[in-house]
Motif scaffolding. Structure first.
Motif, PDB file in Angstrom:
ATOM      1  N   GLU A   1       1.036  -1.186  -0.083  1.00 34.11           N
ATOM      2  CA  GLU A   1      -0.242  -0.140   0.030  1.00 34.11           C
ATOM      3  C   GLU A   1       1.029   1.146  -0.010  1.00 34.11           C
ATOM      4  O   GLU A   1       1.829   1.321   0.783  1.00 34.11           O
TER       5      GLU A   1
ATOM      6  N   PHE B   1       1.193   5.572  -0.311  1.00 40.25           N
ATOM      7  CA  PHE B   1       0.412   6.592   0.075  1.00 40.25           C
ATOM      8  C   PHE B   1       1.507   8.035  -0.085  1.00 40.25           C
ATOM      9  O   PHE B   1       2.696   7.731   0.067  1.00 40.25           O
ATOM     10  N   PRO B   2       1.019   9.295  -0.176  1.00 43.22           N
ATOM     11  CA  PRO B   2       1.937  10.134  -0.114  1.00 43.22           C
ATOM     12  C   PRO B   2       2.778  10.451   1.154  1.00 43.22           C
ATOM     13  O   PRO B   2       2.070  10.503   2.256  1.00 43.22           O
ATOM     14  N   GLY B   3       4.213  10.344   1.205  1.00 43.86           N
ATOM     15  CA  GLY B   3       4.867  10.411   2.532  1.00 43.86           C
ATOM     16  C   GLY B   3       5.301   8.874   2.719  1.00 43.86           C
ATOM     17  O   GLY B   3       5.904   8.663   3.861  1.00 43.86           O
TER      18      GLY B   3
ATOM     19  N   TRP C   1     -10.070  -9.104   1.321  1.00 40.61           N
ATOM     20  CA  TRP C   1     -11.138  -9.254   2.413  1.00 40.61           C
ATOM     21  C   TRP C   1     -12.026  -8.125   2.616  1.00 40.61           C
ATOM     22  O   TRP C   1     -13.210  -8.138   2.847  1.00 40.61           O
ATOM     23  N   ASP C   2     -11.558  -6.891   2.690  1.00 41.81           N
ATOM     24  CA  ASP C   2     -12.155  -5.750   2.969  1.00 41.81           C
ATOM     25  C   ASP C   2     -12.622  -5.135   1.721  1.00 41.81           C
ATOM     26  O   ASP C   2     -12.843  -3.872   1.586  1.00 41.81           O
ATOM     27  N   GLY C   3     -13.085  -5.852   0.435  1.00 35.89           N
ATOM     28  CA  GLY C   3     -13.432  -5.147  -0.662  1.00 35.89           C
ATOM     29  C   GLY C   3     -12.583  -5.354  -1.820  1.00 35.89           C
ATOM     30  O   GLY C   3     -11.444  -5.625  -1.823  1.00 35.89           O
TER      31      GLY C   3
ATOM     32  N   GLU D   1     -10.471  -4.089  -5.129  1.00 43.00           N
ATOM     33  CA  GLU D   1      -9.855  -2.878  -5.478  1.00 43.00           C
ATOM     34  C   GLU D   1      -9.694  -2.470  -6.940  1.00 43.00           C
ATOM     35  O   GLU D   1      -9.402  -3.459  -7.714  1.00 43.00           O
TER      36      GLU D   1
ATOM     37  N   LEU E   1      -4.175  11.290  -4.814  1.00 37.36           N
ATOM     38  CA  LEU E   1      -4.608  10.068  -4.178  1.00 37.36           C
ATOM     39  C   LEU E   1      -4.292   9.871  -2.914  1.00 37.36           C
ATOM     40  O   LEU E   1      -3.059  10.365  -2.685  1.00 37.36           O
ATOM     41  N   SER E   2      -5.034   9.492  -2.005  1.00 37.28           N
ATOM     42  CA  SER E   2      -4.159   9.257  -0.582  1.00 37.28           C
ATOM     43  C   SER E   2      -3.784   7.876  -0.276  1.00 37.28           C
ATOM     44  O   SER E   2      -3.217   7.801   0.341  1.00 37.28           O
ATOM     45  N   LEU E   3      -4.204   7.061  -1.181  1.00 27.49           N
ATOM     46  CA  LEU E   3      -3.979   5.555  -1.014  1.00 27.49           C
ATOM     47  C   LEU E   3      -4.033   4.842  -2.331  1.00 27.49           C
ATOM     48  O   LEU E   3      -4.947   5.085  -2.756  1.00 27.49           O
ATOM     49  N   VAL E   4      -3.113   4.024  -2.389  1.00 25.55           N
ATOM     50  CA  VAL E   4      -3.257   3.116  -3.600  1.00 25.55           C
ATOM     51  C   VAL E   4      -2.777   1.716  -3.052  1.00 25.55           C
ATOM     52  O   VAL E   4      -1.750   1.541  -2.254  1.00 25.55           O
ATOM     53  N   ARG E   5      -3.506   0.645  -3.189  1.00 18.45           N
ATOM     54  CA  ARG E   5      -3.302  -0.651  -2.869  1.00 18.45           C
ATOM     55  C   ARG E   5      -3.045  -1.597  -4.153  1.00 18.45           C
ATOM     56  O   ARG E   5      -3.867  -1.618  -4.982  1.00 18.45           O
TER      57      ARG E   5
END
Lengths: 777, 194
Positions: free
Chosen positions: A69, A71-73, A119-121, A123, A149-153
């Motif tokens: 996963e 994310f910026p940072g 499991w949680d949905g 992507e 974007l805040s998060l990419v999996r």
């Protein structure tokens, strides 16, 4: 039998001269045979139906690494992400538009992820652009609308499978997922009239014969796709007439009951396409992963041609072993496609020029991480039946970080070899094991079971019981500190030799590693330098059973015998148990069983089970914090000093070296705020490895922490704790300017009040303040 | 769960947990919660929001926008320039500027997951919410807020001991955040008062 022959002889005698009768017998026999034949056909027909209709294939469970996963940072360099993309089999292109492709531009990567169900949905596939600055991902933007974007999996890397006994492995695909060109190529080579015949094509057999004769080699096969499927699906490999007849009958039966598309889909999933150790690669879905490290939908012309080329002889044309042969046959497939106008001359030209494109990773099944898979299997076998694991195609999501695993593998391997040379040990005997955990989630990120990472044998991290030596000391000191009325990090201990008479009448008289006595020493100093005598005296004073209680609370479930030698680490534990023990410290006194599996899904992606994060408070975080501070000092000024030649001091590693009697075991356990590792080195036969903890395992720890992303900085100070500078010369308060001053943690109100003379102005001010305070108290 | 004719075992513990949470939900709905349970009574989302929000709670409760995972989330603490909608769009007060102690800062990625988790918690999908929070914790492991939310979910599922342990964990990162510490204390007290 005897009776039967007599009976036949009697009949023969009786009807010898009656030809008419013989005609009757022939007719009757013929009818009987015909009836029997039809019965046989009906039998084969039902075999075909039952097998094809029921559960066609048993699918091994698939085991995945943690999904990356970002994310910026994120602490992640461009090269680290490139490594991940290569593991995932993403393709570099000039214009990434399909899922599983990327492009690099200087310090930026444009990527299109693959869709995946967790499991949680679900992507979805996301096109985005990531910009890096050194070790940090600084910007993440959608390629579609340039919005942040805040998060990419990402989709997860598959790290292994759990096979049934026959070791058949496959990834099921549906016909609609298969690129049309692959089917065109397959039919062009294997069965041009597939959609016209009824399962058997006598004309095709003749035609194939002629074509092959002209080409001088087997270009076309005589068997139809249906026949090949029947052969693979129902029949053995023997080449007999009976089998050929069975094949014909079953092929006709299959065609009678099922449509062409269904048969073709069956074929695409069933056909044998390669071998990976004892794992048989079946079907185009898995073959695509096995040879190219990516899904079928992402294959190019030359890849599809190669897969089709392999149908004829996966071993003979094995592109990993017989490159030239494989290329020749692949090009033949490409030429055939060109001759049928399925591809343009330009595309054919390009495809023939392209290299085979075989991925180096290659294997997705026979795990390259056997030690980790051991732990996964342990857990799964507690919760599932073997049968379900090997046949239901379950998807197992784990915590493994492949990049950290590789780093740890490499660190153990190179250090073991280097130390063998350096210490002139017999070659190939020194062994090592390591475990890396993340602190907050107690997730096993990597586990090394021995010096040869790919060897799936004795897993030392899980199974080697070795004396832990000084690794026990933090437990002794934590027990003492829990009694904050009587013990602080500067409480003085007596480091002079003594004799202890055990209940068995034996005299126990511990010695220090340097064979010296050190007189009165403060606790933090005794721990940092791993003094045995003072630790033994402390342990006896507080009571061995109390120390055992502490060890159990830290997570050791094994029975521990209350011998005095326990205080110096006589108990034998596995590296995994040691990791659990130190993890409870790293986690601020919260015990959490190390986890390898996070969730389980069905083959279709619906949730089955989750393995949630569970913690239990086992100690007062304040006392644990005191121990952590003391262990940090042990790395900075004590036996772990050499670690800072590997990693920067800003990591503030809290650690402990461990060495057992006669240098049989070399240990290092250490952690930062976010990651923990335990390393062991020694000989399997328990002969001396001639290594102290610092000489051996510490180096591996250093190599690992040098290369992986670790968050620097210290722990949050608990509320009722004061962190103060101490002058090591007199155990009085100091300040930063005092030479050699160290920071230690005290339960509020228990820190020394008086200042050392080195604490210049601030000391004077505080001294004055204290004087006033006391005046008004 | 059936597949290929095989049944997957559902752990008895999970079933028990479900029953317990149903029982607790029942108790709360029918308004006959025992006094001992009040101490550990889970905060409703609205209550939680109220306690987290700097602006007057009345204007906020009914209009809680949920941030999508991939949607931009403003964050003043970050060096990266992300366009900033007015602060009132933020469902939760996580702005460092509004607190004097630092640990309240939550990473935008973790915040996005937290919001999803709260949406799922609201619709009673507790395990899904817990999964989201665990992901958020991987990004922001020392967030007292995230640990507190996970504790709340476990409490609503009837896992009181785990909830208390998670609340204690939250406290260990809460520094001087008295509100959060109080909420955690309530959860811990709730587990002890059985």
């Amino acid at each position: 039998m005897k009776f039967f022959t007599q009976w036949v002889a009697a009949l023969r005698y009786r009807y010898a001269a009656r030809p008419k009768f013989w005609r009757g017998v022939l007719f009757g026999g013929g009818t009987t045979l015909l009836v029997l034949f039809w019965a046989y056909v009906a039998y084969l027909d039902s075999v075909v139906k039952t097998k094809f209709e029921g559960k066609r294939w048993s699918l091994p469970a698939r085991v995945y690494a943690r999904p990356l996963e970002i994310f910026p940072g994120s602490t992640l360099s461009l090269n680290q992400l490139l490594l991940e993309l290569s593991d995932l089999g993403y393709t570099e292109t000039t214009k990434p538009s399909t899922s599983g492709s990327y492009r690099r531009d200087g310090n930026a990567l444009s990527i299109v992820t693959r869709a995946f169900t967790f499991w949680d949905g679900k992507e979805a596939s996301v096109p985005f652009r990531a910009i890096f600055d050194g070790n940090t991902l600084v910007d993440l933007r959608s390629a579609a609308n340039d919005g942040p974007l805040s998060l990419v999996r990402f989709d997860p890397i598959q790290i292994g499978s759990i096979y049934p006994a026959h070791h058949e492995d496959r990834i099921l695909i549906q016909l609609k997922e298969v690129p049309p060109l692959l089917i065109q190529a397959l039919l062009a080579i294997e069965d041009r009239h597939f959609y016209e015949h009824h399962g058997v094509a006598p004309a095709a057999i003749l035609r194939a014969f002629l074509v092959n004769l002209r080409a001088g080699e087997t270009v076309q096969g005589g068997s139809t796709i249906t026949q090949q499927l029947v052969k693979n699906f129902f029949l053995s490999n023997e080449r007999t007439l009976a089998r050929k007849i069975n094949e014909l009958i079953m092929a006709l039966a299959l065609e009678k009951h099922y449509g062409k598309d269904e048969i073709l889909e069956g074929y695409l999933n069933e056909i044998y396409l390669g071998q990976d150790g004892n794992r048989a690669i079946h079907g185009f879905g898995l073959a695509s992963q096995f040879y190219f490290g990516r899904p079928l939908a992402e294959l190019k012309t030359e890849h599809m041609a190669l897969l089709v080329a392999l149908v004829k002889g996966p071993s003979f044309y094995d592109p990993r072993r017989n490159k030239q042969r494989a290329k020749q046959r692949r090009d033949l497939v490409i030429d055939t496609l060109l001759s049928l106008n399925d591809i343009s001359p330009a595309e054919a030209e390009r495809a023939k020029k392209a290299d085979l494109g075989i991925s180096s990773a290659g294997s997705t099944g026979n795990s390259s991480f056997p030690a980790f898979m051991d732990l996964v299997r342990d857990q799964l076998q507690q919760d599932y039946r073997e049968e379900d694991l090997t046949s239901a195609g379950m998807q197992i999501f784990t915590t493994l970080d492949p990049q950290i695993q590789r780093t740890a593998d490499r660190a153990v391997e190179t250090q073991v070899i280097a130390l063998e040379k350096y210490k002139r040990l017999p070659k190939g005997k020194l062994q090592g094991a390591a475990i890396v955990l993340n602190v907050e989630g107690a997730e096993v990120l990597a586990i090394v079971g021995g010096r040869d990472p790919s060897f799936a044998g004795f897993n030392r991290a899980r199974d080697a019981l070795r004396q832990i030596g000084s690794l026990v000391k933090p437990a002794v000191y934590l027990t003492a500190l829990s009694d904050s009325q009587n013990f602080t990090p500067v409480t003085m201990l007596d480091d002079t030799a003594f004799e202890f008479k055990g209940s068995d009448g034996k005299i126990w008289s511990p010695e220090n590693f340097d064979k010296q006595e050190h007189g009165p020493v403060p606790m933090y100093y005794a721990l940092a330098n791993s003094f045995n005598i003072s630790t033994a005296r402390l342990g006896l004073a507080i009571g061995i059973p109390k120390v055992i209680d502490t060890m159990h609370a830290l997570g050791i479930t094994r029975e521990l015998k209350p011998y005095p030698s326990l205080l110096l680490g006589s108990p034998a534990l596995t590296p995994l148990e040691v990791a659990q023990m130190f993890h409870t410290l790293a986690n601020g006194g919260f015990r959490a069983p190390p986890r390898t599996i996070t969730s389980v899904l069905t083959a279709e992606g619906s949730p089955v089970q989750r393995y949630p994060l569970s913690i239990e408070k086992a100690f007062d975080p304040a006392n644990v914090y005191q121990i952590i501070r003391m262990m940090q000092n042990g790395v900075r000024n004590g036996t772990g000093k050499s670690l800072y030649s590997y990693v920067p001091e800003s990591l503030a590693v809290a650690g402990k070296t461990g060495t057992s009697n006669d240098l049989r075991d070399s240990w290092f356990a250490g952690f930062t705020r976010d990651k923990l590792a335990v390393v062991w080195m020694g000989m399997d036969d328990n002969r001396p490895a001639k290594l102290t903890g610092a000489e051996g395992s510490l180096r591996v720890f250093g190599e690992i922490f040098k290369s992986i992303n670790v968050q620097p900085g210290t722990w949050t100070t608990p509320e009722n704790v004061d962190v103060v500078w101490i002058d090591p010369d007199n155990q009085l308060r100091a300040d930063e300017s005092c030479s050699g001053a160290i920071e230690l943690a005290f339960i509020a109100g228990t820190a020394p009040q008086d200042y050392s003379s080195c604490a210049g102005f601030r000391g004077t001010v505080d001294k004055t303040l204290n004087w006033f305070k006391r005046l008004f108290q | 769960m059936t597949m290929f004719g095989f049944r997957f075992p559902q752990s008895p513990a999970a079933a028990a947990a479900k029953l317990t949470s149903l029982a607790i939900a029942g108790t709360i709905i029918f308004g006959c919660a025992a006094p001992s349970e009040r101490a550990g009574k889970p905060m409703s989302r609205a209550e939680f929001m109220q306690s987290r929000t700097a602006s007057p709670p009345a204007s906020r409760n009914d209009d809680m926008s949920v941030i999508d995972t991939l949607a931009p989330v403003p964050d003043t603490s970050n060096a990266i320039a992300i366009p900033q909608p007015p602060p009132s769009d933020l469902p939760i007060d996580v702005q460092p500027a509004q607190r004097d102690n630092a640990p309240r800062r939550t990473h935008p990625a973790a915040l996005a997951l937290l919001n999803e988790a709260m949406r799922q918690e609201k619709s009673g999908d507790y395990e899904m919410a817990a999964a989201k929070l665990e992901r958020a914790l991987r990004i922001e492991p020392r967030s007292a807020l995230l640990w507190n939310r996970l504790a709340n979910i476990r409490l609503q599922q009837g896992q009181r001991d785990l909830a208390a342990n998670l609340a204690a964990k939250s406290n260990s990162y809460a520094s001087n955040d008295t509100e959060l510490i109080q909420m955690n204390q309530r959860i811990i007290a709730g587990s002890k008062s059985r």
